[in-house]
Design an enzyme around this catalytic site. Structure first.
Site, PDB file in Angstrom:
ATOM      1  N   TYR A   1       0.825  -1.354  -0.102  1.00 26.52           N
ATOM      2  CA  TYR A   1       0.196  -0.033  -0.057  1.00 26.52           C
ATOM      3  C   TYR A   1       0.834   1.308  -0.156  1.00 26.52           C
ATOM      4  CZ  TYR A   1      -3.721  -3.129   2.015  1.00 26.52           C
ATOM      5  OH  TYR A   1      -4.611  -4.399   2.013  1.00 26.52           O
TER       6      TYR A   1
ATOM      7  N   THR B   1      -3.150  -6.564  -6.691  1.00 29.49           N
ATOM      8  CA  THR B   1      -2.914  -5.547  -5.702  1.00 29.49           C
ATOM      9  C   THR B   1      -3.182  -6.018  -4.335  1.00 29.49           C
ATOM     10  OG1 THR B   1      -5.326  -4.820  -5.625  1.00 29.49           O
ATOM     11  CG2 THR B   1      -4.125  -3.761  -7.271  1.00 29.49           C
ATOM     12  N   ASP B   2      -2.804  -5.424  -3.284  1.00 28.42           N
ATOM     13  CA  ASP B   2      -3.245  -5.779  -1.822  1.00 28.42           C
ATOM     14  C   ASP B   2      -4.707  -5.288  -1.933  1.00 28.42           C
ATOM     15  OD1 ASP B   2      -3.004  -6.578   0.810  1.00 28.42           O
ATOM     16  OD2 ASP B   2      -1.024  -5.673   0.597  1.00 28.42           O
ATOM     17  N   TRP B   3      -5.258  -5.657  -0.547  1.00 34.46           N
ATOM     18  CA  TRP B   3      -6.446  -5.681  -0.545  1.00 34.46           C
ATOM     19  C   TRP B   3      -7.374  -4.074  -0.409  1.00 34.46           C
ATOM     20  CZ3 TRP B   3      -5.754  -9.713  -2.444  1.00 34.46           C
ATOM     21  CH2 TRP B   3      -6.316 -11.072  -2.273  1.00 34.46           C
TER      22      TRP B   3
ATOM     23  N   LEU C   1      -7.931  -1.226  -2.641  1.00 34.36           N
ATOM     24  CA  LEU C   1      -7.623  -0.006  -3.037  1.00 34.36           C
ATOM     25  C   LEU C   1      -8.581   0.768  -3.754  1.00 34.36           C
ATOM     26  CD1 LEU C   1      -4.911  -1.637  -2.505  1.00 34.36           C
ATOM     27  CD2 LEU C   1      -3.902  -0.362  -4.559  1.00 34.36           C
TER      28      LEU C   1
END
Length: 623
Positions: free
Chosen positions: A285, A326-328, A330
């Site tokens: 992030y 992606t990470d969670w 966004l």
């Protein structure tokens, strides 16, 4: 469970996934994954392409049934995300039993067969073989074999042990249908306060590079195949240098900086992961602040939004053509109960959800983690804001992984076999041994180790259960009655619980409250005191050193494993994978991105007393 197979005129057995009675190229197991991917991609509707580009959490119903209501974390019923939204990548959280997990996988795959091209589901998981229970990071082992946290695996300093762990975890994952791992986490935690160190392998870039090679070999093998678990390596380009150690899950932790100019040092393990063929890569992030690379300033936006990071660096400079997820969350804020966590759109908070999605696509990501807003992507394509060809490049990568894993040919698992494999006695014994061996003896001032030479030892204990203790002596209620005192404590942190997930992240100061040393000192006045500290991140141990007859660190170990190590039944051999700072002043004065950066450490990285039944031999020297 075996899939239903049809027979082609040439005798080839295949799954007729689209139900047309013909073995289409994508259904032909004799073609290469690349050939099958190209054929299926040409057949997919826009809705199917969009569904492939999302991965979110869904949950098990009772005994492995499909959950047809929103869950504790999941937002939609299972049939909604699979049949209506055409999604087929899902992150699983709680798995109560191996049989329930296997049954749930099979139920998911049967439901996926009802979609137009029968694209099988890929189930992913965060780490779930150790002790940390944090919805945003990892899960405790439950029915799976239990091992030390990755930081403890690093403390073993044994590449073969790490490869063995990864192979065992692979077997257990595959048994219940989990074919994707949202790990390894190979960030270099050079900021001692950072909350996510337990899932790392320390910050020696060369050694972590060797570890990631062994780890990927155990999970994926030499190449992805029907017996592999596809790994998503994270968090590119390295999440360790978080300003003040604050985690970028949260708005106050959005900044990542490199005052020591060590950006490329943090890249090194990711280079090795690419060489070893990691199936996926996940940016973190954080947003780089005041960072230049190759004479060019990096845009101050979250790494997944950053085209310089994802396309220019990861794709073009490093040559990576795997999946970037992606990470969670966004794109959208996350609401759970009465708590909220803002979308981690750091540096682009001013953009609306469509604007964020367009920027992520332009940066070069393939899949939106923690999201299921498929309609938003469809609207962008239908309006002309995003070209359908842009989706094709990502869908190709995502399908190729599914074909390489063999999911199109057989995504089902055997429930009975799952119960035999997951958490079997051999795997549990290996995990317990690793827990004990990873224990790191930091001091043995009075030569007390190994403990419990006498079978009737009187033990005063805190933080240790009766069952484990009974194998080594008898518990007494007061230190004055004891032959030895053993106290287990956790590393210090500052509790927070305002934003969703915050209460599970151990952040802030590394100092113990002053009363702890006073209280433990009183115990030490009556009995030799052995202090065992769980290091989910470094701690300022300075006040404990003078009062402890022995000071020991562990990184995720059961009571049984800790006592076996203290008794020498399984001799501890752990070495510190990180430095132990002498004071918070030293931590605050250190550069965020520099390894071994605190001045005059209490214990240097690599230190440990390797114990034997006769004596303890130091490796390294306390400073």
């Amino acid at each position: 469970m075996q899939p239903t197979l049809s027979t082609a005129p040439d005798g080839t057995r295949f799954r007729d996934l689209n139900g047309n009675g013909v073995m289409d190229p994508y259904e032909n197991p004799r073609l290469t994954p690349e050939q099958r991917t190209a054929d299926l991609l040409s057949r997919l509707s826009l809705e199917e392409k969009a569904g492939l580009m999302f991965q979110t959490v869904i949950e098990l119903g009772d005994d492995g049934a499909l959950l047809e209501t929103p869950g504790a974390i999941s937002k939609s019923p299972t049939s909604t995300v699979i049949r209506d939204k055409r999604m087929n990548h899902f992150n699983v959280h709680h798995i109560p039993t191996a049989r329930a997990g296997a049954r749930w996988n099979n139920n998911l795959q049967r439901l996926a067969e009802q979609t137009p091209h029968g694209i099988p589901v890929t189930i992913s998981t965060d780490p779930r073989h150790a002790f940390v229970e944090n919805t945003g990071v990892a899960f405790s082992a439950g029915p799976f074999s239990q091992w030390p946290e990755p930081l403890g695996l690093a403390a073993l300093d044994d590449l073969e042990a790490i490869r063995s762990f990864a192979d065992i975890a692979r077997q257990e994952y595959c048994a219940v249908g989990i074919r994707a791992a949202l790990h390894p986490q190979i960030d270099l935690p050079t900021e001692p306060r950072w909350a996510r160190q337990a899932q790392t392998f320390g910050y020696d870039a060369d050694r972590v590079s060797q570890i990631v090679a062994a780890y990927l070999d155990g999970f994926q093998g030499s190449s992805l195949g029907p017996h592999s678990v596809a790994c998503t390596t994270k968090h590119f380009p390295g999440a360790g240098p978080q300003r003040d150690g604050e985690d970028s899950h949260f708005p106050y932790g959005r900044e990542q900086d490199y005052p020591g100019g060590m950006f490329d040092y943090h890249l090194a393990p990711f280079r090795e992961a690419i060489r070893r063929g990691t199936a996926g890569m996940m940016p973190y992030y954080g947003m780089p602040v005041g960072v230049e690379r190759n004479g060019r300033p990096l845009d101050e936006v979250g790494f997944a939004y950053n085209r310089q990071i994802v396309t220019d660096m990861l794709r073009e400079e490093l040559g990576y053509d795997g999946v970037v997820v992606t990470d969670w969350e966004l794109v959208n804020d996350n609401h759970v109960g009465d708590q909220v966590l803002p979308a981690r759109a750091w540096g682009v908070e001013h953009l609306d959800a469509p604007g964020r999605m367009r920027m992520l696509l332009d940066a070069g990501i393939d899949q939106f983690g923690g999201e299921e807003c498929v309609d938003l992507l469809l609207d962008l394509v239908r309006s002309g804001a995003v070209r359908e060809e842009r989706l094709d490049s990502s869908v190709r990568r995502l399908l190729l992984v599914k074909f390489r894993l063999g999911l199109f040919d057989d995504p089902y698992v055997d429930e009975d076999l799952a119960e035999q494999i997951v958490g079997n006695a051999e795997f549990r014994a290996a995990g317990t041994r690793a827990q004990a061996e990873s224990v790191t003896v930091l001091s043995d001032r009075d030569r007390r180790l190994p403990l419990f030479a006498e079978t009737d030892t009187r033990i005063y204990a805190e933080g240790i259960g009766d069952t484990a203790l009974a194998a080594y002596g008898r518990r007494v209620e007061h230190p004055e009655e004891a032959d030895v005192a053993v106290v287990r404590i956790g590393a210090p942190f500052e509790p927070r619980d305002d934003l969703f997930l915050e209460k599970w992240f151990h952040q802030g100061s590394l100092e113990f409250p002053p009363g702890l040393a006073v209280r433990l000192g009183r115990i030490a006045e009556h009995a030799p005191l052995v202090i065992v500290v769980n290091l989910d991140r470094p701690a300022v141990l300075t006040p404990l050193l003078p009062i402890a007859s022995a000071l020991v660190a562990e990184y995720g170990s059961s009571d049984d494993a800790v006592l076996a190590a203290l008794a020498g039944r399984i001799p501890p051999r752990g070495l510190l994978p990180v430095q132990i700072p002498r004071s918070m002043e030293a931590v605050r004065a250190s550069a965020t991105d520099v390894p071994d950066g605190t001045a005059d450490p209490l214990f240097p990285r690599g230190f440990g007393l390797r114990s034997s039944p006769v004596a303890s031999e130091p490796v390294g020297t306390p400073q």
